[in-house]
Design a protein around this motif. Sequence first.
Motif, PDB file in Angstrom:
ATOM      1  N   ASN A  21      43.233  61.083 -63.103  1.00  0.00           N
ATOM      2  CA  ASN A  21      43.262  62.536 -63.235  1.00  0.00           C
ATOM      3  C   ASN A  21      44.280  62.907 -64.324  1.00  0.00           C
ATOM      4  OD1 ASN A  21      43.548  65.285 -62.948  1.00  0.00           O
ATOM      5  ND2 ASN A  21      43.478  65.247 -60.715  1.00  0.00           N
ATOM      6  N   ARG A  23      45.298  65.639 -65.522  1.00  0.00           N
ATOM      7  CA  ARG A  23      45.453  67.105 -65.453  1.00  0.00           C
ATOM      8  C   ARG A  23      46.717  67.619 -66.138  1.00  0.00           C
ATOM      9  NH1 ARG A  23      47.892  68.456 -59.495  1.00  0.00           N
ATOM     10  NH2 ARG A  23      48.784  66.415 -59.100  1.00  0.00           N
ATOM     11  N   ASP A  91      47.359  60.837 -55.849  1.00  0.00           N
ATOM     12  CA  ASP A  91      46.691  61.909 -56.593  1.00  0.00           C
ATOM     13  C   ASP A  91      45.922  61.400 -57.811  1.00  0.00           C
ATOM     14  OD1 ASP A  91      47.879  63.796 -54.929  1.00  0.00           O
ATOM     15  OD2 ASP A  91      49.641  63.968 -56.210  1.00  0.00           O
ATOM     16  N   ASP A  93      47.125  60.717 -60.544  1.00  0.00           N
ATOM     17  CA  ASP A  93      47.669  61.277 -61.790  1.00  0.00           C
ATOM     18  C   ASP A  93      48.963  60.595 -62.230  1.00  0.00           C
ATOM     19  OD1 ASP A  93      49.466  62.297 -59.978  1.00  0.00           O
ATOM     20  OD2 ASP A  93      49.123  64.397 -60.464  1.00  0.00           O
TER      21      ASP A  93
END
Lengths: 130, 130
Positions: A21, A23, A91, A93
Amino acid sequence: MKVSNLPLGPEEARKVAGQLNYRHNGRVTVVVQDSSTGEVLMVASANREAVEKTLTTGMMYYWSTERNRLWQKGETSGHYQFLKELYVDCDFDALLVKVRQIGGACHRGYRTCFYRKLEGATFKEEENLK
Amino acid sequence: MKVSNLPLGPEEARKVAGQLNYRHNGRVTVVVQDSSTGEVLMVASANREAVEKTLTTGMMYYWSTERNRLWQKGETSGHYQFLKELYVDCDFDALLVKVRQIGGACHRGYRTCFYRKLEGATFKEEENLK
């Protein structure tokens, strides 16, 4: 504990990198730990391209926010990092990588970038890390 | 190696927190390591207020980007982190903290957030971390 089968082929690397991820401005955070001592050496970030290069070469690549380009750790200093183990967080990330570090991880000549310890209210350099 | 004299008074905490570089959206990256085992537990970020609260209380505070507020680790789970040692990196934009972790660091019930290891081209959960 099994040893990771690194490096990977390009298709496998694309598949693994695609699970992360990105992000935070298209990047994941990478915590780098010495594979033999457990010492935390540095923290950096990697975009998808850097993750794929890391996985296909077995050497650490990052995204340099200062230079705004892909960056192989050690490309100028010779202080390369060889990837031994890779973990992802809950997560997806952030990565934790365990590496074999050639020379010091820090461009200031220290073994680790975290060479200043808080003693009372003062950051003190730990000279034994040079 | 001397033991850090934590927690600090408010003036000292302000002075220490003021030395950090909050260039990434007003935050520093915080790598969290178990003080007794060296295991990397999680990575998070802290704004200046979170750093000051950490230093004055001796317990870890972060900035939650999801909840957009100051967040004490363990405030809902009871899985508090007691600060034992604090290091800053060469750029003053990342901290390494060694903590005594109560319970698991990960909200998924694992000891560390990095409970998935890359085996070949697959992330595998390490059940022994539960």
